[in-house]
Design a protein around this motif. Structure first.
Motif, mmCIF file in Angstrom:
data_model
loop_
_atom_site.group_PDB
_atom_site.id
_atom_site.type_symbol
_atom_site.label_atom_id
_atom_site.label_comp_id
_atom_site.label_asym_id
_atom_site.label_seq_id
_atom_site.Cartn_x
_atom_site.Cartn_y
_atom_site.Cartn_z
ATOM 1 N N ALA A 89 5.947 11.768 3.621
ATOM 2 C CA ALA A 89 5.334 11.594 4.948
ATOM 3 C C ALA A 89 6.183 10.694 5.834
ATOM 4 O O ALA A 89 5.684 10.027 6.727
ATOM 5 C CB ALA A 89 3.910 11.031 4.840
ATOM 6 N N THR A 90 7.480 10.641 5.540
ATOM 7 C CA THR A 90 8.396 9.900 6.423
ATOM 8 C C THR A 90 9.632 10.761 6.608
ATOM 9 O O THR A 90 9.925 11.595 5.758
ATOM 10 C CB THR A 90 8.870 8.563 5.801
ATOM 11 O OG1 THR A 90 9.569 8.851 4.601
ATOM 12 C CG2 THR A 90 7.750 7.612 5.533
ATOM 13 N N PRO A 91 10.355 10.572 7.706
ATOM 14 C CA PRO A 91 11.612 11.309 7.816
ATOM 15 C C PRO A 91 12.671 10.609 6.955
ATOM 16 O O PRO A 91 13.460 9.816 7.459
ATOM 17 C CB PRO A 91 11.942 11.250 9.304
ATOM 18 C CG PRO A 91 11.120 10.173 9.879
ATOM 19 C CD PRO A 91 10.099 9.744 8.877
ATOM 20 N N ALA A 103 21.447 9.905 -4.203
ATOM 21 C CA ALA A 103 22.070 9.964 -5.522
ATOM 22 C C ALA A 103 23.132 8.884 -5.673
ATOM 23 O O ALA A 103 23.521 8.549 -6.794
ATOM 24 C CB ALA A 103 22.697 11.334 -5.733
ATOM 25 N N MET A 104 23.628 8.364 -4.551
ATOM 26 C CA MET A 104 24.700 7.358 -4.590
ATOM 27 C C MET A 104 24.413 6.286 -3.551
ATOM 28 O O MET A 104 23.787 6.571 -2.523
ATOM 29 C CB MET A 104 26.036 8.011 -4.241
ATOM 30 C CG MET A 104 26.533 8.956 -5.295
ATOM 31 S SD MET A 104 28.196 9.507 -4.951
ATOM 32 C CE MET A 104 27.893 10.811 -3.806
ATOM 33 N N VAL A 105 24.916 5.109 -3.812
ATOM 34 C CA VAL A 105 24.747 4.046 -2.819
ATOM 35 C C VAL A 105 26.135 3.497 -2.479
ATOM 36 O O VAL A 105 26.998 3.385 -3.345
ATOM 37 C CB VAL A 105 23.763 2.952 -3.319
ATOM 38 C CG1 VAL A 105 24.225 2.288 -4.585
ATOM 39 C CG2 VAL A 105 23.477 1.933 -2.241
ATOM 40 N N ILE A 139 0.854 -1.200 0.000
ATOM 41 C CA ILE A 139 0.000 0.000 0.000
ATOM 42 C C ILE A 139 0.886 1.245 0.000
ATOM 43 O O ILE A 139 1.760 1.391 0.878
ATOM 44 C CB ILE A 139 -0.898 0.040 1.265
ATOM 45 C CG1 ILE A 139 -1.633 -1.295 1.482
ATOM 46 C CG2 ILE A 139 -1.874 1.214 1.191
ATOM 47 C CD1 ILE A 139 -2.709 -1.600 0.485
ATOM 48 N N GLU A 140 0.680 2.115 -0.967
ATOM 49 C CA GLU A 140 1.458 3.355 -1.057
ATOM 50 C C GLU A 140 0.490 4.538 -1.157
ATOM 51 O O GLU A 140 -0.395 4.543 -2.001
ATOM 52 C CB GLU A 140 2.379 3.305 -2.288
ATOM 53 C CG GLU A 140 2.982 4.630 -2.703
ATOM 54 C CD GLU A 140 3.751 5.354 -1.594
ATOM 55 O OE1 GLU A 140 4.593 4.711 -0.941
ATOM 56 O OE2 GLU A 140 3.492 6.551 -1.375
ATOM 57 N N ARG A 141 0.711 5.539 -0.316
ATOM 58 C CA ARG A 141 -0.285 6.640 -0.282
ATOM 59 C C ARG A 141 -0.125 7.600 -1.458
ATOM 60 O O ARG A 141 -1.055 8.290 -1.832
ATOM 61 C CB ARG A 141 -0.251 7.354 1.060
ATOM 62 C CG ARG A 141 0.861 8.220 1.208
ATOM 63 C CD ARG A 141 1.018 9.069 2.399
ATOM 64 N NE ARG A 141 2.064 9.975 1.949
ATOM 65 C CZ ARG A 141 2.044 11.269 2.039
ATOM 66 N NH1 ARG A 141 1.066 11.870 2.638
ATOM 67 N NH2 ARG A 141 3.021 11.985 1.558
HETATM 68 C C1 LIG Z 1 17.634 14.799 0.049
HETATM 69 C C2 LIG Z 1 18.059 13.398 0.405
HETATM 70 C C3 LIG Z 1 19.290 12.930 -0.021
HETATM 71 C C4 LIG Z 1 19.686 11.616 0.277
HETATM 72 N N1 LIG Z 1 20.892 11.136 -0.197
HETATM 73 C C5 LIG Z 1 21.229 9.834 0.006
HETATM 74 C C6 LIG Z 1 22.381 9.250 -0.644
HETATM 75 O O1 LIG Z 1 23.091 9.900 -1.411
HETATM 76 N N2 LIG Z 1 22.634 7.918 -0.420
HETATM 77 C C7 LIG Z 1 21.823 7.139 0.355
HETATM 78 O O2 LIG Z 1 22.102 5.929 0.494
HETATM 79 N N3 LIG Z 1 20.720 7.658 0.961
HETATM 80 C C8 LIG Z 1 20.400 8.974 0.803
HETATM 81 N N4 LIG Z 1 19.245 9.485 1.362
HETATM 82 C C9 LIG Z 1 18.419 8.609 2.190
HETATM 83 C C10 LIG Z 1 17.584 7.620 1.352
HETATM 84 O O3 LIG Z 1 16.990 8.293 0.251
HETATM 85 C C11 LIG Z 1 16.533 7.038 2.276
HETATM 86 O O4 LIG Z 1 17.156 6.423 3.381
HETATM 87 C C12 LIG Z 1 15.669 5.960 1.606
HETATM 88 O O5 LIG Z 1 15.285 6.320 0.299
HETATM 89 C C13 LIG Z 1 14.442 5.759 2.496
HETATM 90 O O6 LIG Z 1 13.647 4.725 1.992
HETATM 91 P P1 LIG Z 1 12.387 4.208 2.839
HETATM 92 O O7 LIG Z 1 11.717 3.194 2.000
HETATM 93 O O8 LIG Z 1 12.802 3.812 4.203
HETATM 94 O O9 LIG Z 1 11.428 5.497 3.061
HETATM 95 P P2 LIG Z 1 10.712 6.463 2.008
HETATM 96 O O10 LIG Z 1 11.472 6.554 0.756
HETATM 97 O O11 LIG Z 1 10.449 7.726 2.771
HETATM 98 O O12 LIG Z 1 9.331 5.734 1.661
HETATM 99 C C14 LIG Z 1 8.218 5.687 2.512
HETATM 100 C C15 LIG Z 1 6.961 5.557 1.645
HETATM 101 O O13 LIG Z 1 5.834 5.308 2.504
HETATM 102 C C16 LIG Z 1 4.696 6.016 2.007
HETATM 103 N N5 LIG Z 1 3.758 6.188 3.130
HETATM 104 C C17 LIG Z 1 3.934 6.950 4.237
HETATM 105 N N6 LIG Z 1 2.871 6.790 5.068
HETATM 106 C C18 LIG Z 1 2.013 5.909 4.479
HETATM 107 C C19 LIG Z 1 0.758 5.327 4.856
HETATM 108 N N7 LIG Z 1 0.173 5.604 6.028
HETATM 109 N N8 LIG Z 1 0.153 4.448 3.992
HETATM 110 C C20 LIG Z 1 0.740 4.121 2.809
HETATM 111 N N9 LIG Z 1 1.941 4.649 2.417
HETATM 112 C C21 LIG Z 1 2.575 5.519 3.245
HETATM 113 C C22 LIG Z 1 5.304 7.323 1.501
HETATM 114 O O14 LIG Z 1 4.473 7.978 0.576
HETATM 115 C C23 LIG Z 1 6.628 6.827 0.869
HETATM 116 O O15 LIG Z 1 6.481 6.513 -0.499
HETATM 117 C C24 LIG Z 1 18.835 10.795 1.062
HETATM 118 C C25 LIG Z 1 17.583 11.289 1.500
HETATM 119 C C26 LIG Z 1 17.184 12.564 1.179
HETATM 120 C C27 LIG Z 1 15.821 13.069 1.633
#
Ligand SMILES: Cc1cc2nc3c(=O)[nH]c(=O)nc-3n(C[C@H](O)[C@H](O)[C@H](O)COP(=O)(O)OP(=O)(O)OC[C@H]3O[C@@H](n4cnc5c(N)ncnc54)[C@H](O)[C@@H]3O)c2cc1C
Length: 457
Positions: free
Chosen positions: A400-402, A55-57, A30-32
């Motif tokens: 909607a996530t940090p 941008a990089m991993v 589920i994705e909002r």
């Molecule tokens: C500006 C920036 C630069 C970065 N640079 C790097 C980098 O160079 N290298 C690196 O490794 N990492 C980097 N990061 C960190 C990396 O992008 C994140 O750690 C990673 O993408 C997070 O993935 P995630 O799936 O945990 O969360 P998210 O990508 O935040 O995904 C969470 C998802 O949940 C959905 N959601 C939220 N609440 C609900 C709900 N109640 N119901 C359904 N869906 C919901 C949201 O819409 C979202 O799509 C960077 C982050 C930012 C912001």
């Protein structure tokens, strides 16, 4: 076979869905938002595209393992490339270094040439110190499916010297102030003061030196496209524009989720790859969420930096993947990997090149970022053809996530949070917010843990 609901379609949620469906569980994601990808979904304007988040991993092995274990190899979909040198550091005194990764010797040579004789060995000794910490972190936390909760253990905290701050470690190990800036700028850009970051996170310097930094041509959204294909191949039911509003429980275990339209989906397992404050504060019944609420009350989400994406036409100064301009404000330019552009800035067809840069800073909304770059010797104002400004508040509401994780406001707060990955039978919390550092590789690693815990259907 378990009925699984994954909440959140960022890289963590997608990775969990791919792995669990391969293990023959029935998975609904589920994705909002209208599209999957979360912080990696990418941004497009006027024919340019940019990375919206990462941008990089740094640990491509985690992504390779994800693709191999859920179907075909990563290389079938994404041509991840080792970038070398990946990062340039430019200092207010005019000195600069292009820091290579993947080789201790190359780092020493580059630093001695750029910052002066002796700085190379100083840096090498500092990074060498991190090897032991990295192996401990892997064994005690990262390779153990229950590992993030191990961070809450006193013994693990002692072994990782969790009481020592990065700032203290840097002042002990690196007499050259520029080297201290190299070691701490990533944390500062991510909104954490080195005085509050635990010293063990210095392992990131070791990880980058050992495993390199990798980019996908055209940006990290390529990774999301590959995962979208994997969802289709594994018959994951992906439902966008739907928000989970409650996690249902029965007899002390997870029973399903409720969506904003009132529909309920029954499930044996719910994997939340979203903001844990929302999970404990809004989705779980109060009686179940008490501990989590308390632990997260003190957690402060990182305020993301200001981000400006610019599309440039014509020849611009050639930059590596990332350029860090140290000083006030700290400015970081990220250049997307465009395979068709050569070193002179021309495309293969000889047309004027187009460059997609992303500029990040923490100087506040008043900083005119292109003017700030011009005062540092990088003037691209006459080349500007497209621009997207994203303020910290925009970035936080997009997912909607940090996505940048939580601030390091004390080791206890972080450890208590980490111990909450499985607060209830059948409920798993994964993703950027549950790990010590917010990064693609750790988000994907947390998904591997859920698959290990659940096993085959
Ligand atoms: C500006 C920036 C630069 C970065 N640079 C790097 C980098 O160079 N290298 C690196 O490794 N990492 C980097 N990061 C960190 C990396 O992008 C994140 O750690 C990673 O993408 C997070 O993935 P995630 O799936 O945990 O969360 P998210 O990508 O935040 O995904 C969470 C998802 O949940 C959905 N959601 C939220 N609440 C609900 C709900 N109640 N119901 C359904 N869906 C919901 C949201 O819409 C979202 O799509 C960077 C982050 C930012 C912001």
């Amino acid at each position: 076979m378990a009925e699984v609901v994954v909440v959140g379609g960022g890289v963590a949620g997608l990775a969990a869905a791919a792995r669990l469906s391969k293990l023959r569980h029935r998975v609904t994601l589920i994705e909002r938002n209208p599209t999957i990808g979360g912080a990696l979904r990418g941004i497009e304007r006027d024919g340019f595209s940019w990375d919206s988040g990462a941008a990089m991993v740094a640990l491509p092995a985690i992504l390779r393992d994800l693709f191999r274990k859920s179907g075909r190899p990563l290389e079938t979909y994404v041509d991840l490339r080792l970038i070398n040198p990946a990062r340039r550091h430019v200092f207010p005194d005019g000195s600069a270094v292009d820091l290579p990764t993947g080789s201790r010797g190359d780092q020493i040579t580059a630093l001695d040439a750029g910052l002066g004789q002796g700085t190379g060995l100083q840096w090498a000794a500092y990074v060498d110190q991190q090897a032991e910490q990295w192996h401990l972190l892997r064994n005690l936390v990262l390779d153990d499916p229950q590992g993030s909760s191990n961070l809450a253990s006193r013994d693990v905290a002692r072994l990782l010297h969790i009481r020592t701050s990065l700032a203290r470690q840097l002042s002990r190990s690196l007499p050259d102030e520029r080297l201290r800036r190299i070691a701490s700028s990533g944390f500062e850009l991510a909104g954490s003061s080195p005085a509050r970051v635990p010293a063990y996170l210095a392992v990131e310097s070791y990880v980058e030196r050992s495993f390199g930094l990798w980019q996908a041509p055209g940006g990290m959204a390529a990774l999301i496209s590959a995962l979208a294909l994997r969802m289709a191949e594994r018959a994951v039911d992906v439902r966008c524009t739907e928000t989970v509003t409650a996690i249902l429980t029965s007899a002390g275990a997870v029973a399903g989720v409720e969506l904003s339209e009132g529909e309920t989906i029954t499930a044996d397992v719910v994997v939340c790859a979203i903001d844990p404050r929302v999970v404990f504060g809004q989705l779980l019944p109060r009686s179940v969420a008490r501990n989590g609420r308390r632990a997260f009350r003190a957690a402060v989400a990182v305020t993301p930096p200001n981000i400006t994406h610019v599309g440039l036409s014509g020849v611009v100064p050639p930059l590596p993947a990332e350029t860090v301009l140290h000083g006030d404000p700290l400015l970081v330019i990220r250049q997307q990997l465009e395979p068709s552009i050569d070193a002179t800035g021309e495309t293969a067809a000889g047309l004027p090149a187009r460059s997609a840069w992303t500029i990040l800073h923490r100087g506040g909304d008043d900083v005119d970022v292109l003017e700030a770059l011009a005062t540092r010797g990088i003037d691209v104002r006459s080349r500007l053809v497209a621009r997207v400004d994203r303020r910290p508040g925009d970035i936080a509401t997009e997912t909607a996530t940090p996505s940048y994780g939580f601030e390091w406001n004390g080791r206890r707060v972080a450890a208590r949070r980490a111990g909450l990955a499985n607060p209830l039978p059948g409920l798993h919390l994964i993703g950027a917010s549950m790990y010590p550092v917010s990064a693609i590789h750790y988000a994907a690693w947390s998904a591997a843990h859920v698959a290990q815990l659940l096993g085959k259907a």
